[in-house]
Design a protein around this motif. Structure first.
Motif, PDB file in Angstrom:
ATOM      1  N   ASN A 139       0.983  -1.165   0.010  1.00 47.46           N
ATOM      2  CA  ASN A 139      -0.116   0.051   0.052  1.00 47.46           C
ATOM      3  C   ASN A 139       1.058   1.240  -0.108  1.00 47.46           C
ATOM      4  O   ASN A 139       1.972   1.437   0.491  1.00 47.46           O
TER       5      ASN A 139
ATOM      6  N   ASN B 148      -4.242   2.433  -2.036  1.00 49.56           N
ATOM      7  CA  ASN B 148      -3.560   1.555  -2.935  1.00 49.56           C
ATOM      8  C   ASN B 148      -2.198   2.150  -3.320  1.00 49.56           C
ATOM      9  O   ASN B 148      -2.195   3.187  -3.698  1.00 49.56           O
TER      10      ASN B 148
ATOM     11  N   THR C 173      -5.730   2.438   4.399  1.00 48.73           N
ATOM     12  CA  THR C 173      -4.841   1.704   3.431  1.00 48.73           C
ATOM     13  C   THR C 173      -5.332   2.417   2.107  1.00 48.73           C
ATOM     14  O   THR C 173      -6.458   2.583   1.835  1.00 48.73           O
TER      15      THR C 173
ATOM     16  N   GLN D  42      -5.321  -4.250  -9.634  1.00 49.16           N
ATOM     17  CA  GLN D  42      -6.515  -4.072  -9.714  1.00 49.16           C
ATOM     18  C   GLN D  42      -7.059  -3.743 -11.125  1.00 49.16           C
ATOM     19  O   GLN D  42      -7.901  -4.269 -11.609  1.00 49.16           O
TER      20      GLN D  42
ATOM     21  N   GLN E 228      -0.881  -2.609  -6.240  1.00 56.64           N
ATOM     22  CA  GLN E 228      -2.139  -2.909  -6.081  1.00 56.64           C
ATOM     23  C   GLN E 228      -2.807  -2.219  -7.115  1.00 56.64           C
ATOM     24  O   GLN E 228      -4.073  -2.954  -7.513  1.00 56.64           O
ATOM     25  N   VAL E 229      -2.527  -1.163  -7.529  1.00 56.19           N
ATOM     26  CA  VAL E 229      -3.478  -0.546  -8.701  1.00 56.19           C
ATOM     27  C   VAL E 229      -3.220  -1.356  -9.927  1.00 56.19           C
ATOM     28  O   VAL E 229      -4.179  -1.640 -10.848  1.00 56.19           O
TER      29      VAL E 229
ATOM     30  N   GLY F 265     -10.409   3.666  -6.190  1.00 58.73           N
ATOM     31  CA  GLY F 265     -10.996   2.581  -6.294  1.00 58.73           C
ATOM     32  C   GLY F 265     -11.889   2.543  -7.618  1.00 58.73           C
ATOM     33  O   GLY F 265     -12.441   1.296  -7.967  1.00 58.73           O
TER      34      GLY F 265
END
Length: 990
Positions: free
Chosen positions: A761, A792, A790, A800, A796-797, A862
């Motif tokens: 993160n 991203n 948290t 996703q 993590q992105v 998100g």
């Protein structure tokens, strides 16, 4: 040396001598061999001198040369005298001939054997040790020049209150002198002991005394000198504690005193110094006492003290005083390390600001207009599009672009524009026929600049060129386009003579040219030609008819090579970049001054710190440093290299740097003042990448100012791995025009993301103002995200993006056939308390072997979007037009979250939508076949049909509605060019 005499000699045996002809032949061959070796050495020296003179930096060559020669002779002579004198003295002090023991009878044969050659043997030994010592000393030319020209830092270390210059400039020279003294003392002891043994001064197995009084006195004095030097070493070790590296759990390369150093090692060194002085005096006293008893006792006491006081006592202090209460004991020393490290790396002014990491605006549509104000988002990745430049702008096979292009700023319509730029350099591998004439006389230079807007691409996904074609034309105006010096130009060329060069080719054929500058070294002189023939191992240079009046040889042609040669005391940045300055192409090279002698500042390894996914893919380090480990660095010099003439200019950039001032004293008139930088050049200078990489690595730990937090390690960050490839290397920093929260307008910046240690993160976003000539240049801003939420991070992105079902399906379709998908730079931009991520996606497909921009991934809060253009993706993420790829409502089978079309539609609009559907289906079919030409035609038809639908709907709205008075179709319910359906609703967007 007088001979001790020997026994009678045996009969002489006459050996046959070779004939006079053979002797003459051997002597001739020997003379020729010596002359050949001498000319080879002369050729290297002479070509170096000619090159430095050609670039007008002959003072660098002469200063370096005379310094090396001086050190070689001074220290070589000192070593030879020290060893030779002690051999002579030991021989002089040999005992008189006495009754022979078995041991002495054995040695007598050796004495007789060397008797006729004693003088020559003495000269040979002293010459050998002198040569070795002189060669070693000459390599210390940098240490000598820094010591003799050292400038005070104006800052004192917190322990001994000495100027930092003492540690940076003086201490290294004192240590060299001490090391030389130890070597001289040890070699003298060995040489004297062997001589004494050979001539009976020392006896191992003979009855009686083991050593004569003379040998005892001689050797004891030499050992006393060695012990005295050890005393000096103990004293210097006290100051060395301030620059000593050690393992410490707070950091891998801790430098400076800790509690155990200040309270155990420091007093221990002082006590050992006193003991060593007393021990040395006891050895000197044997000149009168003629006994080894006291010196041996003293030496044993010194060794025992070194073990107990220098080793055992500090271990006890560490175990029983420090470890039970480590934070309290170490905190004052950590504070010193924090302060010194931040100052030494120029990060003491870093501004750390708390940043929420999530948007505070509920209506995201309001943020759409803020994006353009927050950043000029660059969707053209300079590290991917080089093959595209190559394919579209190479023009001829004998031209090439660097693997990684550069980002610069150019003014267009009165506004600064982030621009991707590269030079069309010569590529010898693309020459139709390789031979010596073509390689070195005909194909000698590249031609022209190629540039493209960083924030835009055309409808086919190709760069939107602002400077292109051959000769290049566009927004950059007129300038000298020939590129004789460049990053890929590593071969020597001979220009300006009778042999014409290929300038460039167009529809009318080849254009020829003859070099007109006075760069390079003239080959009109036969001595010069012979020297280069030997130096380059190319005999044709000596007799080729292609060389004549006016011929000049160009070599050392890469910008980094040239700057490193004229300023060998600088560390060169890994990325030289070109710019059009005052109607000329100039390579701009950032250069650093470094030292590893800054007290209390933690060290870093440049080769490791500056490595990232780009340097890993190129299989080379970004920085080639003279001092691999440093604990002080400044971007003190900006250098330029003219792409046509090769002229090198060094400009003083950091006017306060004492290391640069020291080198400017050593090499006067080599660095021009900062005031000489023109306004046009200043507009293209930027904050260097390698310095930023070093600083971001240090700031992962040294962003905290509190010793307790530093020791706990709870706030340690790390540089994340690049999520766009599988190299496992650090993400590179990116140049981007953007606005940080406290800025009023966009500034050209260098940016990076940081994550918590061992986690993915986001923990911080870091940017430095890279716009040279502005008041905020070099200001580091860090947005620190809260630890209790948290946000991203890059990986993590990317995950996703990859896990979004519809995006993954579209990526799979894009990879159909022999197509390849390449992810561009994942850019992060602060926006309204959150982080906006943007990533261009390139496709190499069908018969095309170069990447084209096909999609843009966008993520914010998100919510993700995957569209043909950046504008469309931003519209979807912020809900400005059409649906988003947020999780679908229950019952939404396709998972796209799209709005169903209205039940009643204007007939004209319906016809246009039917055409759009047909174009969409044709595009999908072309996509599956990998037919990019047909796909592009289908996309154009789709856009035209959607535009007709939008125009017809607008006309219907103006006249009072659609057919039957039902609800009319809107752009939001049709796949308009600015809001085409996302992968979540259909594959149209692919």
């Amino acid at each position: 040396m007088p001979d001790r005499g020997g026994g009678p000699t045996g009969p002489r045996i006459r050996v046959g001598r070779p004939s006079r002809r053979v002797r003459t032949l051997l002597m001739t061959l020997g003379v020729l061999a010596v002359l050949g070796m001498a000319f080879t050495m002369f050729a290297g020296f002479w070509t170096d001198w000619l090159w430095y003179r050609s670039v007008h930096y002959s003072s660098v060559f002469t200063t370096t040369l005379w310094t090396k020669i001086g050190l070689f002779f001074v220290f070589g002579l000192l070593m030879a005298l020290a060893v030779g004198f002690n051999i002579w003295l030991a021989h002089r002090l040999r005992p008189p001939l006495s009754a022979m023991s078995m041991e002495q009878q054995s040695l007598d044969r050796y004495r007789m054997g060397i008797a006729p050659y004693k003088k020559w043997l003495l000269l040979a030994i002293t010459a050998l040790v002198g040569l070795i010592a002189g060669a070693s000393a000459s390599s210390q030319w940098r240490t000598w020049l820094m010591w003799v020209n050292g400038v005070p830092f104006g800052q004192k270390d917190p322990q001994f209150h000495l100027d930092v210059g003492f540690y940076a400039f003086d201490l290294p020279w004192y240590r060299f002198l001490l090391g030389f003294g130890f070597a001289a003392a040890i070699l003298s002891v060995i040489a004297a002991a062997l001589t004494h043994y050979l001539y009976g001064g020392l006896r191992i197995t003979s009855p009686g005394a083991r050593a004569t009084a003379a040998a005892t006195g001689h050797l004891s004095v030499l050992i006393g000198i060695f012990v005295a030097l050890k005393a000096v070493a103990y004293w210097l070790d006290r100051y060395g504690l301030a620059v000593k590296s050690s393992d410490f759990k707070a950091t891998d390369n801790w430098t400076g005193l800790r509690y155990v150093d200040a309270n155990a090692y420091l007093p221990a060194k002082t006590i050992l110094f006193c003991i060593a002085v007393i021990c040395a005096l006891l050895f000197f006293a044997t000149l009168w006492r003629r006994t080894w008893q006291l010196p041996v006792i003293g030496f044993g006491l010194m060794v025992l003290s070194a073990i107990l006081i220098g080793g055992l006592y500090p271990a006890i202090v560490q175990k029983f005083q420090v470890q039970p209460n480590e934070q309290a004991k170490e905190a004052p020393y950590v504070d010193k390390n924090l302060k010194a490290t931040r100052e030494a790396y120029g990060i003491d002014g870093a501004q750390v600001t708390e940043y929420p990491g999530t948007s505070t605006t509920e209506d995201k549509t309001k943020l759409r207009d803020d994006v353009d104000d927050a950043a000029s988002i660059r969707i053209l990745d300079p590290n991917i599009v080089s093959p595209t430049f190559q394919q579209l702008q190479q023009i001829r096979n004998y031209y090439a672009f660097p693997t990684n292009l550069d980002v610069d700023r150019y003014t267009k319509d009165g506004k600064d524009q982030d621009t991707v730029i590269g030079l069309r350099e010569i590529n010898l591998n693309g020459i139709p026929k390789r031979n010596w004439i073509n390689d070195h006389f005909r194909y000698t230079h590249g031609y022209g600049v190629v540039a493209a807007e960083g924030t835009n691409a055309d409808s086919q996904g190709r760069p939107d060129f602002t400077e292109s074609d051959l000769p290049s034309k566009g927004d950059l105006g007129t300038y000298e386009q020939r590129v004789y010096y460049g990053e890929k130009t590593s071969m020597y060329s001979i220009v300006g003579g009778p042999q014409k060069e290929i300038d460039y080719s167009d529809d009318s054929g080849e254009k020829t040219y003859s070099y007109k500058a006075d760069s390079g070294v003239s080959l009109s002189n036969p001595v010069n030609r012979a020297a280069y023939a030997v130096a380059f191992g190319e005999p044709q240079i000596l007799y080729s008819g292609a060389i004549g009046d006016g011929s000049r040889i160009l070599y050392n042609r890469t910008p980094k090579e040239r700057v490193e040669a004229v300023a060998p005391w600088l560390t060169i940045d890994g990325d030289a970049y070109p710019a059009v300055v005052n109607h000329r192409i100039q390579w701009i090279v950032d250069a650093y001054t470094t030292t590893n002698g800054y007290p209390y500042s933690s060290r870093t390894t440049l080769g490791d710190t500056t490595a990232d996914s780009l340097t890993a893919s190129n299989n080379q380090r970004a920085v080639v440093a003279q001092q691999n480990q440093v604990n002080y660095i400044r971007n003190s010099v900006k250098a330029t290299v003219d792409a046509y003439t090769g002229e090198v200019k060094l400009y003083q950039w950091d006017t306060q740097d004492p290391v640069l001032k020291t080198w400017m004293k050593a090499f006067p008139d080599t660095v021009e003042p900062k005031s000489k930088i023109s306004k046009d050049l200043m507009a293209h200078l930027r904050y260097p990448q390698d310095l930023f990489k070093v600083q971001r690595e240090l700031l992962t730990r040294y962003h905290v100012k509190d010793a307790t937090t530093f020791l706990s390690g709870s706030e340690v960050w790390q540089v994340p791995d690049d999520p766009t490839n599988k190299s496992g290397s650090a993400v590179p920093p990116y140049y981007l025009s953007m606005k940080m929260p406290d800025q009023q307008a966009q500034a050209f910046s260098l940016t990076t993301t940081l994550t918590p240690n061992g986690r993915d993160n986001l923990s911080a976003f870091m940017a430095v103002d890279a716009e040279a000539g502005t008041s905020d240049y070099g200001k580091i801003r860090i947005l620190k995200l809260p630890t209790n939420t948290t946000v991203n991070g890059p990986s993590q992105v990317q995950s996703q993006f990859n896990s979004e079902q519809n995006i993954a399906e579209t990526i799979r379709l894009l990879r159909g056939g022999d197509s390849e998908v390449e992810y561009g730079n994942l850019l992060a931009v602060p926006l309204d308390g959150g982080l906006l991520y943007v990533e261009p996606v390139y496709v190499r497909g069908g018969g095309l072997k170069y990447p084209l921009l096909r999609k843009v991934l966008v993520s914010y809060g998100g919510t993700t979007a995957f569209e043909d253009t950046l504008g469309e993706a931003l519209n979807r993420v912020f809900g400005a037009e059409g649906p988003t790829t947020e999780p679908p409502d229950e019952g939404d089978e396709d998972g796209g979250g799209t709005t169903p079309p209205p039940t009643s539609t204007n007939p004209t609009v319906q016809d246009a939508l039917n055409d759009a559907q047909k174009a969409f289906e044709a595009g999908q079919e072309a996509l599956k076949k990998g037919d990019w030409e047909a796909y592009g035609k289908a996309q154009e038809d789709l856009e035209e049909a959607l535009q007709r639908a939008e125009d017809a709907q607008a006309q219907a709205d103006k006249t009072g509605g659609g057919a039957g008075g039902g609800s009319s179709a809107s752009p939001s319910s049709s796949p308009s060019p600015r809001s085409s359906p996302s992968p979540s609703s259909s594959p149209t967007s692919s």
